[in-house]
Write a protein that holds these residues in place. Structure first.
Motif, PDB file in Angstrom:
ATOM      1  N   UNK A 298       0.801  -1.218   0.000  1.00 53.83           N
ATOM      2  CA  UNK A 298       0.000   0.000   0.000  1.00 53.83           C
ATOM      3  C   UNK A 298       0.842   1.279   0.000  1.00 53.83           C
ATOM      4  N   UNK A 299       2.089   1.175  -0.390  1.00 52.44           N
ATOM      5  CA  UNK A 299       2.953   2.362  -0.414  1.00 52.44           C
ATOM      6  C   UNK A 299       3.779   2.365  -1.692  1.00 52.44           C
ATOM      7  N   UNK A 300       3.862   3.561  -2.329  1.00 53.01           N
ATOM      8  CA  UNK A 300       4.691   3.714  -3.514  1.00 53.01           C
ATOM      9  C   UNK A 300       5.476   5.006  -3.450  1.00 53.01           C
ATOM     10  N   UNK A 301       6.456   5.113  -4.330  1.00 50.36           N
ATOM     11  CA  UNK A 301       7.396   6.226  -4.280  1.00 50.36           C
ATOM     12  C   UNK A 301       7.664   6.711  -5.697  1.00 50.36           C
ATOM     13  N   UNK A 302       7.772   8.034  -5.873  1.00 50.74           N
ATOM     14  CA  UNK A 302       8.290   8.575  -7.125  1.00 50.74           C
ATOM     15  C   UNK A 302       9.558   9.343  -6.805  1.00 50.74           C
ATOM     16  N   UNK A 303      10.532   9.321  -7.730  1.00 44.88           N
ATOM     17  CA  UNK A 303      11.825   9.928  -7.414  1.00 44.88           C
ATOM     18  C   UNK A 303      12.148  11.033  -8.413  1.00 44.88           C
ATOM     19  N   UNK A 304      12.814  12.072  -7.889  1.00 48.68           N
ATOM     20  CA  UNK A 304      13.343  13.124  -8.754  1.00 48.68           C
ATOM     21  C   UNK A 304      14.803  13.332  -8.368  1.00 48.68           C
ATOM     22  N   UNK A 305      15.692  13.249  -9.353  1.00 49.70           N
ATOM     23  CA  UNK A 305      17.129  13.426  -9.073  1.00 49.70           C
ATOM     24  C   UNK A 305      17.924  12.290  -9.674  1.00 49.70           C
ATOM     25  N   UNK A 306      18.988  11.891  -8.964  1.00 48.04           N
ATOM     26  CA  UNK A 306      19.890  10.867  -9.483  1.00 48.04           C
ATOM     27  C   UNK A 306      19.283   9.483  -9.272  1.00 48.04           C
ATOM     28  N   UNK A 307      19.077   8.735 -10.352  1.00 49.67           N
ATOM     29  CA  UNK A 307      18.369   7.468 -10.212  1.00 49.67           C
ATOM     30  C   UNK A 307      19.212   6.436  -9.456  1.00 49.67           C
ATOM     31  N   UNK A 308      20.535   6.503  -9.582  1.00 46.43           N
ATOM     32  CA  UNK A 308      21.379   5.572  -8.836  1.00 46.43           C
ATOM     33  C   UNK A 308      21.242   5.797  -7.341  1.00 46.43           C
ATOM     34  N   UNK A 309      21.281   7.057  -6.921  1.00 44.77           N
ATOM     35  CA  UNK A 309      21.069   7.377  -5.507  1.00 44.77           C
ATOM     36  C   UNK A 309      19.679   6.906  -5.066  1.00 44.77           C
ATOM     37  N   UNK A 310      18.685   7.118  -5.929  1.00 50.88           N
ATOM     38  CA  UNK A 310      17.310   6.763  -5.575  1.00 50.88           C
ATOM     39  C   UNK A 310      17.191   5.262  -5.312  1.00 50.88           C
TER      40      UNK A 310
END
Lengths: 240, 240, 240, 240, 240, 240, 240
Positions: free
Chosen positions: D77-89
């Motif tokens: 029931x939890x999701x994430x979207x990332x902004x920035x460096x994908x390797x760090x993410x």
């Protein structure tokens, strides 16, 4: 206050690890060589019947004349003369003695001069590649008799070379020029001592007193490294 | 006191880890290559019946002529010539010998020249990526005979390449130009020795004496790495 | 002595950890990308019946033609081409092979290309965030067939992307422009090999010989990663 | 060679630990924020019956359209979207998934979005205070439904905030301005998806294709985090 | 590209350990104080019948109004308000809660506010003396009732002070000037809340909404630290 | 933005270990002394029947008057006054109390003031020689009665000295000049307190209130270190 | 604010490890020598019937006259005088006492002065070669009687020398010039004390009081190191 332009330069070597310059040189090692070149000179000669070491001593007028920080016994048949920082040298002398003792305990015989020189140099080299330390500011002349008389030089970069005769330290260039002219493989130990002390005498910037020089020898006969007594040095100085 | 403008530059390489320049170059590694380029030259040639190594020696007049710090035996059928810092080289020679021994103990056979070159290069590469150390300032020519004669080059960046013939060190560009013209895969070991020594002779800045060169070979017949004796070198020098 | 103004710049990248610039860029990583951009080019194409890799080789005239440091087998059905520093690449190839073996031992099947690409990239990313090291100066094209043909790219910053067709290294922009025009998902493995080698030929700065290129392929039929033989490459070169 | 004046500046950020500037700012963290601001934009909206995430994808023409490196499932029931460096993410996504699993194993229930955001941020903060590392160059939008729909933002300095609607990444200012005008707590999930995709469309610098956007949602009914299929996105794009 | 002269300055604080300036100042600590001075303001007042805390919240228009990152409960009878970096603050809040729990487990009673302040400050001080870290960029106002009402301030250098009334953060100088004029030890908790919120209102640069402020109190009667509800804050805002 | 010329200087002390200047000075230690010289002044006087300490307090108007961060009890018969950074001082006070307790547990008697001063100074010295830390920015006046009344000073370099009377901190030079004129070994504790407080009064830049000063004493009669009450201080202030 | 040109220099020594300058000097060690040269002078004389030490004390007017931080007992028959940083000296005095005790416990006899000097110097040398520390800023004169009276000097670089008579510290050059003129190996302990105190008196910049000097002696008769009482020093001062 000293000249600021000088100071902005001191930064350059004070913060260094031992790394390469664009010319492929290891500057910290070359600077360590300078410490060697400014040390009082030492000189070794391989002879037909042994090998000798001599070393100049720099003494203040009230220093004790019999204090010797230039020539050290490593093993019964191996001795060392040092040029450069005496504190650094003592640290390596300890290491050399341990190497010699380990060899004795393991093989029940003296370490060969070449092996000792190589292992010392391996140790010295590691101080030029690892961070958190500086190179050793000292060169050694190592003499001994195993199958034949031996004379090796070690340097701060971790190199070692076998020599017939060689001088290191202040004035070494001039000394080596004389050695190249006068060296003969037929020299006897006594003749070599005479030659060496004469070279010290000729190249010293001030008159040489017996207290200003120490010498050691080892012959193929008894294979014992021993210091040369003051009286003998005095006689050579007088006659040369 | 030296030129201050020079000093403000020394800072640049004295404090370095091995990191990338904006051009994607690893400067410390390129500087280490300079140490290789300033080393006395070495040369290897793969022949139809074996493979050879030659190396120039830089000697002071009173250095011992039979002291060899350029060519080393690694295993019965593998040898190495080094260009660059001899202290660094010895550290890698030790590592190479351990690799060879481990292979013998594990598989009861000689390590292949390619595997040895690769493992040595892996080790060398790690010194270009980790902090607290500097790259190795040495290149190797590695020869041996396993299924066929082999000649490999290793470099300070951790690369290795298989060559038909190659020279490294001072004057290597000129040597390689001659090699490209005169190399033939039909060369026999003796012919290759002649060619190599002639190249050393032609590219040396001063006349070449037998004491100024060492050589080694290994043939497909006995697969034994062995040094070439002085007399043979003398004869080649005389006839070339 | 080189130009001092150049030297005062070398300081800037020689002493770096991988940290952010004011623009949010990781400079050491971008410099590592330069090492990739200067590597000999590699190219991958996903086809309807498999996937292929090609790589240009930079050879000196006497280097061994069959020495391949551009394409490596990782697992029975996975292969890799590298652009950038070959020493760095070998270190990652070892890591990739371990990942593949662990997967085989644990799940008794081949690792998926995506999982392999992700785990390799996680490893690469960690070298951009920790102190005491530098980023890897290498990019990979990874191909394989699991459920379908796969082609992935990894980059020095630790990113990975799935591609239909992609080129990396020197001249890659020009190559990718051609790929965008000529790529079709209907391409067969043989057609893709033809296309790839033609692109190498057209974008190479000097005439392309069969020894200057290596290729590998894997088809959906046998799922075996295998190098393409020289004769086939010769034929394609001749006909293109 | 690039402009030297530019180079003398690169030194300033390449050698940094994360320390305070005289203005009390942590520069490395602000630079990491720049990496976030340059990432492709992501957007989250809390609705009356759930919460949604959308993310723009930056694709080269031959990149695989279904490769998604912007939205990740953390827990059912939890999701994430990332902004920035994908390797760090990815490194932080792994950490987030571990936190979620530990919570499941310990309490047999899903971790609350707030607790997850807080623990992730504690982890991120520690990278801004310890030496030998750099801050993470990534921001997260975290959505989930526990007692009510939740939307949290995490930032490189280790802060986290609860939002009704928020956008991060390139063009986020413009997006947030639209959100402030058009957001209503009465929005339904479908309406929010329409709004979000329309905002992406209006603020994108180039025409938006279905392959250039990904979306995910979770409703209060089934509390399942799920990606929105391409067809739905296409329909919204067409109708907006 | 930003102004180069600005960049050559950033070097100065980016590479720092916390060391002394010639004036005996710890610059990193003073810079950390700047982070405190730029935080949203907090304010505490000791009353005859208890003690209160208020804190301004900086909110974007779509941020969740009930998200509170300024006031935290430490123990039943102890609370904390923070000014500065919220990520740093959370790390210290965790530490403070551990201290409180250890005291409860060991002595079966609440830790005294002075002891808590001292131990927190000892922890903060250690971050100003050890290498490899930076100081904490946060100040705390700590309130509680043990024998009497208590109000303590902690600072980034590791100092702590007992206050009758104090404000920290943006605009604190102006707030403290008002406090010095209007503070009386006879103030009741309700009067103090009125005074504090009025001071926030007067010194805020923009109109103050109930969502822009949080408050907490503890009385000598029940010794329970509790947040003040929004309605009460609204009423005070309306009447002031 | 501050003056750039100032900034290029901050670099000089922000990146330092404690090392020698060309003049043989330890700059970090001298800068730490500056922190001591800027602390509120403390003063100690050895009397015929005991020994006293006084200390000025710097207070904001709403700070708690009875908060004392200048004078600390170490053992029943030993007390300490501090000048400099109070956070640093607390760390050393903890260490001093441990030393005193260990002595009590081991020998069942109070540690001698000289031994305590020496051991504290040994601890302080170690912070001037090891990397990864900075010196302590604090000086102590330590008083006690063992065989006779004792007064010792410790300094940031790790020195300690026995004094008849001494002042440290802001204005200490002026205070010491008065002490040299008016000190007599015949002084009684009460007279010494009068003298000390008068000196504080005369050298303070603003009028001295009882809340601006604290005092402590120990007599040869009961050998108990105790703080002087406010009333007594008030009376002395009124009468002087 | 101090002179900026001065500050740009402080950088040069504040950030240093102990490394070589281009001239082969260890700057940090030479700077440590400056700390020795600025210390109050010490002087030792070897006599026919023992050996003596004297040391000047720098005292503020209210410092305790009988506080001695210049001469320390190491073993029953060995004592030490220090010039330089007293905190550094205490650390080495502790080490020297441990060496002496270990020798007693192991061999049941006093350590020889030469061995003690050598081991202390080995310890001091290690602080000039390892990273993360600075050299010791102190020189020792070590006296004792084993087979004969002994006087040794240790220096910050880790050197040690045997002397007949020697002075170190401020004004040492002038003192040593007098010593060279007036020293005789026939001197008795009492005569040497007279000579030493006269030299202190003649070279002191201000009139010498008995409280400004301490002395110690050891004779070949009882081999007990003991401090010379004030009355004797007074008498010598009066008569000289």
């Amino acid at each position: 206050m000293e000249d600021p332009s000088l100071f902005s330069n001191t930064q350059d070597y004070d913060i260094a690890l031992t790394t390469f310059s664009p010319e492929g040189r290891l500057f910290q090692v070359e600077y360590a060589n300078e410490a060697v070149r400014k040390g009082t000179p030492i000189l070794g000669i391989r002879c037909s019947d042994g090998v000798i070491l001599t070393a100049a001593l720099r003494k203040h007028s009230l220093q004790e004349p019999n204090h010797n920080d230039k020539i050290f016994t490593i093993d019964e048949s191996i001795g060392i003369a040092i040029a450069g920082l005496s504190g650094d040298a003592r640290s390596l002398v300890r290491y050399a003695r341990e190497l010699a003792q380990i060899n004795r305990l393991t093989f029940d015989e003296s370490i060969s001069v070449k092996t000792l020189s190589k292992k010392l140099s391996d140790h010295i080299q590691s101080y030029t590649q690892q961070g958190g330390t500086r190179p050793y500011g000292v060169s050694f002349l190592i003499i001994g008799v195993d199958s034949t008389p031996q004379l090796y030089l070690t340097t701060p970069i971790g190199g070692f070379w076998s020599y017939k005769a060689h001088a290191v330290g202040m004035g070494a260039n001039q000394m080596n020029t004389v050695l190249e002219k006068e060296y003969s493989p037929l020299l006897k130990v006594d003749e070599a001592l005479n030659l060496a002390i004469r070279i010290h005498k000729e190249t010293a910037s001030t008159p040489l007193h017996p207290e200003g020089i120490v010498a050691a020898k080892i012959t193929t006969v008894d294979k014992k490294f021993e210091q040369v007594d003051k009286k003998t040095i005095q006689q050579i100085l007088d006659s040369s």
